[in-house]
Design an enzyme around this catalytic site. Structure first.
Site, mmCIF file in Angstrom:
data_model
loop_
_atom_site.group_PDB
_atom_site.id
_atom_site.type_symbol
_atom_site.label_atom_id
_atom_site.label_comp_id
_atom_site.label_asym_id
_atom_site.label_seq_id
_atom_site.Cartn_x
_atom_site.Cartn_y
_atom_site.Cartn_z
ATOM 1 N N ILE A 157 2.095 1.413 -10.944
ATOM 2 C CA ILE A 157 1.105 0.466 -11.452
ATOM 3 C C ILE A 157 1.599 -0.220 -12.736
ATOM 4 O O ILE A 157 1.848 0.440 -13.756
ATOM 5 C CB ILE A 157 -0.258 1.164 -11.687
ATOM 6 C CG1 ILE A 157 -0.712 1.880 -10.397
ATOM 7 C CG2 ILE A 157 -1.312 0.151 -12.161
ATOM 8 C CD1 ILE A 157 -0.749 1.025 -9.140
ATOM 9 N N GLN A 337 28.083 -14.619 -11.302
ATOM 10 C CA GLN A 337 29.433 -14.906 -10.799
ATOM 11 C C GLN A 337 30.135 -15.936 -11.683
ATOM 12 O O GLN A 337 31.323 -15.805 -11.969
ATOM 13 C CB GLN A 337 29.317 -15.429 -9.349
ATOM 14 C CG GLN A 337 30.629 -15.524 -8.605
ATOM 15 C CD GLN A 337 31.230 -14.153 -8.312
ATOM 16 O OE1 GLN A 337 30.544 -13.141 -8.381
ATOM 17 N NE2 GLN A 337 32.512 -14.115 -8.022
ATOM 18 N N GLU A 364 3.653 -7.214 -5.350
ATOM 19 C CA GLU A 364 2.597 -8.105 -4.829
ATOM 20 C C GLU A 364 2.933 -8.598 -3.417
ATOM 21 O O GLU A 364 2.672 -9.734 -3.051
ATOM 22 C CB GLU A 364 2.329 -9.249 -5.815
ATOM 23 C CG GLU A 364 1.857 -8.689 -7.165
ATOM 24 C CD GLU A 364 1.112 -9.641 -8.026
ATOM 25 O OE1 GLU A 364 0.463 -10.549 -7.484
ATOM 26 O OE2 GLU A 364 1.174 -9.468 -9.252
ATOM 27 N N GLU A 368 9.130 -9.455 3.263
ATOM 28 C CA GLU A 368 8.774 -9.268 4.679
ATOM 29 C C GLU A 368 7.270 -9.467 4.872
ATOM 30 O O GLU A 368 6.826 -10.083 5.850
ATOM 31 C CB GLU A 368 9.190 -7.863 5.163
ATOM 32 C CG GLU A 368 10.697 -7.643 5.235
ATOM 33 C CD GLU A 368 11.374 -7.553 3.872
ATOM 34 O OE1 GLU A 368 10.769 -7.002 2.937
ATOM 35 O OE2 GLU A 368 12.509 -8.043 3.729
HETATM 36 C C1 LIG Z 1 7.957 -2.422 -10.742
HETATM 37 C C2 LIG Z 1 6.822 -2.373 -9.793
HETATM 38 C C3 LIG Z 1 5.540 -2.725 -10.231
HETATM 39 C C4 LIG Z 1 4.457 -2.650 -9.360
HETATM 40 N N1 LIG Z 1 3.192 -2.944 -9.808
HETATM 41 C C5 LIG Z 1 2.127 -2.687 -9.006
HETATM 42 C C6 LIG Z 1 0.790 -2.828 -9.518
HETATM 43 O O1 LIG Z 1 0.567 -3.243 -10.653
HETATM 44 N N2 LIG Z 1 -0.245 -2.484 -8.698
HETATM 45 C C7 LIG Z 1 -0.057 -2.026 -7.429
HETATM 46 O O2 LIG Z 1 -1.027 -1.721 -6.765
HETATM 47 N N3 LIG Z 1 1.208 -1.920 -6.917
HETATM 48 C C8 LIG Z 1 2.294 -2.223 -7.672
HETATM 49 N N4 LIG Z 1 3.561 -2.079 -7.173
HETATM 50 C C9 LIG Z 1 3.744 -1.649 -5.800
HETATM 51 C C10 LIG Z 1 4.289 -2.732 -4.892
HETATM 52 O O3 LIG Z 1 3.318 -3.707 -4.651
HETATM 53 C C11 LIG Z 1 4.813 -2.045 -3.626
HETATM 54 O O4 LIG Z 1 5.980 -1.340 -4.003
HETATM 55 C C12 LIG Z 1 5.086 -3.013 -2.495
HETATM 56 O O5 LIG Z 1 3.892 -3.572 -2.016
HETATM 57 C C13 LIG Z 1 5.832 -2.359 -1.331
HETATM 58 O O6 LIG Z 1 5.265 -1.136 -0.979
HETATM 59 P P1 LIG Z 1 6.223 0.159 -0.837
HETATM 60 O O7 LIG Z 1 7.026 0.239 -2.075
HETATM 61 O O8 LIG Z 1 5.405 1.319 -0.472
HETATM 62 O O9 LIG Z 1 7.215 -0.204 0.344
HETATM 63 P P2 LIG Z 1 6.923 -0.016 1.918
HETATM 64 O O10 LIG Z 1 5.621 -0.609 2.276
HETATM 65 O O11 LIG Z 1 7.168 1.398 2.274
HETATM 66 O O12 LIG Z 1 8.073 -0.926 2.540
HETATM 67 C C14 LIG Z 1 9.407 -0.460 2.775
HETATM 68 C C15 LIG Z 1 10.144 -1.553 3.523
HETATM 69 O O13 LIG Z 1 9.506 -1.779 4.801
HETATM 70 C C16 LIG Z 1 9.140 -3.151 4.907
HETATM 71 N N5 LIG Z 1 7.879 -3.261 5.647
HETATM 72 C C17 LIG Z 1 6.741 -2.521 5.491
HETATM 73 N N6 LIG Z 1 5.787 -2.935 6.328
HETATM 74 C C18 LIG Z 1 6.315 -3.960 7.032
HETATM 75 C C19 LIG Z 1 5.824 -4.800 8.068
HETATM 76 N N7 LIG Z 1 4.578 -4.676 8.556
HETATM 77 N N8 LIG Z 1 6.653 -5.751 8.567
HETATM 78 C C20 LIG Z 1 7.915 -5.882 8.102
HETATM 79 N N9 LIG Z 1 8.444 -5.116 7.122
HETATM 80 C C21 LIG Z 1 7.654 -4.170 6.602
HETATM 81 C C22 LIG Z 1 8.982 -3.630 3.470
HETATM 82 O O14 LIG Z 1 9.081 -5.041 3.374
HETATM 83 C C23 LIG Z 1 10.138 -2.905 2.800
HETATM 84 O O15 LIG Z 1 11.331 -3.583 3.020
HETATM 85 C C24 LIG Z 1 4.662 -2.222 -8.017
HETATM 86 C C25 LIG Z 1 5.956 -1.902 -7.583
HETATM 87 C C26 LIG Z 1 7.022 -1.961 -8.445
HETATM 88 C C27 LIG Z 1 8.394 -1.599 -7.933
#
Ligand SMILES: Cc1cc2nc3c(=O)[nH]c(=O)nc-3n(C[C@H](O)[C@H](O)[C@H](O)COP(=O)(O)OP(=O)(O)OC[C@H]3O[C@@H](n4cnc5c(N)ncnc54)[C@H](O)[C@@H]3O)c2cc1C
Length: 381
Positions: A157, A337, A364, A368
């Site tokens: 978060i 680069q 956000e 994908e």
């Molecule tokens: C620095 C940072 C700050 C953040 N800040 C916030 C915040 O303030 N509030 C908050 O709520 N969240 C926050 N997040 C969370 C962020 O929004 C999520 O990390 C992001 O939405 C991806 O979720 P995940 O990391 O669980 O990846 P996953 O959902 O597990 O995805 C893994 C991979 O699978 C792909 N994938 C998943 N589902 C699909 C699909 N249906 N079709 C195609 N590809 C897919 C993804 O694109 C990715 O490549 C933050 C993340 C980071 C790293």
């Protein structure tokens, strides 16, 4: 078609650009190196009205349009994506949902101090098992009559460790004890049972805090339900639609910053007796970055314009974020680069831009997920 900024927007851009140069850029490398949250800059940004930019004056905001907000994000991001992340999280993810869905009392209590920059806000949607699949929330809320009882944890978060006011999403437990409708709650960090867990060590945007939020039997007053019971998913998605334009502007800023340092370096660095800017290989990279930056800018400001006008903008916001974030990574890679070996060293800001660029493709909604949103909207039309 009209491609001009208004005189007020241009004036605002000059003010923010000057502020970014004087107050943000000089400490950008240091706060990144030490993963230090820049409280001193937060105070200065608060004085400038950079929190609650689009919030009405009645609730402590600057009452500006969405394009003006994007200008601020782009200009700050050009020199420091971490600092930009701080204003983007508060404006887009904490102020906006309260401004749009909140009651008069909630706005008075929570929006005014955030708009003044006296209190920071965060948006708690992501969980260990609920990332892209945001509906798979495991955090639960039980209706206890005069209050809700929240249990669960949120990860990654932005500003989670420094915020006072959190928008927390949870599923309401049904009479049969199952996870039911999704709701949004305004949760204060001071509520009993609420705590900050792991503080993440990150590759980029290292000065903006990213933390886990832990809720153990947190009593949330009934009046802190944001919107209606069952409206949580809508609130989350609507907030992210707008937030994505902010991330597009953040990506645009990093890309423009990369272009600026690449141009400067290519004119200074001499090899084979001439500035490397005279080499066609370098010129083509600069041309490619500049073209990407311009395309990203047009998409970003078009989405902001549509939002401003109250027109549908979800597809355009997803396109802007998708394109700007991928252009941003390309721009930072090419700019590095152009710097050759020096670009790999921490002495030049391009190394930081390169690390910071990646996050814009992830948070956000990943690239994908943006493609999924765009394709779904196009195909249903
Ligand atoms: C620095 C940072 C700050 C953040 N800040 C916030 C915040 O303030 N509030 C908050 O709520 N969240 C926050 N997040 C969370 C962020 O929004 C999520 O990390 C992001 O939405 C991806 O979720 P995940 O990391 O669980 O990846 P996953 O959902 O597990 O995805 C893994 C991979 O699978 C792909 N994938 C998943 N589902 C699909 C699909 N249906 N079709 C195609 N590809 C897919 C993804 O694109 C990715 O490549 C933050 C993340 C980071 C790293």
């Amino acid at each position: 078609m009209e491609f001009n900024y208004t005189p007020q927007q241009l004036m605002f851009r000059e003010v923010v650009r000057d502020f970014a140069k004087r107050e943000v850029e000089p400490i950008a490398a240091e706060i990144d190196e030490n993963s230090r949250f820049p409280w001193e800059t937060v105070k200065k940004m608060a004085k400038m009205g950079l929190f609650g930019i689009t919030v009405s004056r009645e609730f402590g905001g600057a009452g500006c349009d969405y394009i003006t907000y994007m200008i601020a994000v782009e200009e700050i991001s050009k020199v420091c994506a971490s600092t930009c992340g701080i204003i983007a999280a508060v404006n887009s993810l904490a102020c906006w949902p309260i401004d749009y869905y909140g009651t008069e009392e909630q706005k008075k209590k929570y929006l005014i101090p955030m708009s003044h920059g006296e209190k920071l806000g965060a948006f708690g949607l992501t969980e260990p098992e609920a990332g892209s699949d945001a509906f798979a929330q495991r955090t639960i809320a039980e209706d206890k009559g005069d209050h809700y009882l929240l249990n669960g944890n949120k990860i990654f978060i932005s500003g989670g460790d420094v915020a006072d006011t959190h928008i927390i999403f949870a599923k309401l437990v049904t009479r049969r004890g199952k996870r039911g409708r999704m709701c949004a709650f305004i949760v204060e960090k001071a509520f009993d049972g609420f705590s900050v867990g792991v503080k993440e060590k990150k590759m980029g945007i290292r000065a903006s805090g990213t933390a886990e939020l832990v809720m153990q039997d947190v009593k949330v007053p009934k009046e802190n339900l944001l919107g209606r019971v069952g409206q949580g998913f809508e609130i989350a998605m609507a907030t992210l639609d707008g937030g994505r334009i902010g991330i597009a502007a953040q990506a645009l800023g990093i890309a423009q910053g990369s272009l600026d340092v690449a141009i400067k370096y290519s004119k200074e660095r001499k090899q084979f007796g001439h500035a490397i800017a005279r080499l066609q290989a370098i010129q083509w990279m600069i041309a490619d970055i500049a073209t990407d930056v311009e395309a990203a800018r047009l998409l970003t400001y078009k989405a902001a314009y549509l939002k401003n006008e109250g027109k549908p903008f979800g597809t355009e916001a997803a396109m802007a974020k998708l394109y700007a974030s991928e252009a941003c990574e390309r721009a930072a890679t090419k700019a590095l680069q152009i710097h050759g070996g020096y670009g790999y060293m921490k002495d030049y800001p391009v190394e930081r831009y390169f690390r910071d660029s990646k996050i814009t493709q992830i948070y956000e909604g990943t690239s994908e997920i943006q493609r999924l949103v765009i394709a779904t909207n196009i195909l249903k039309g």
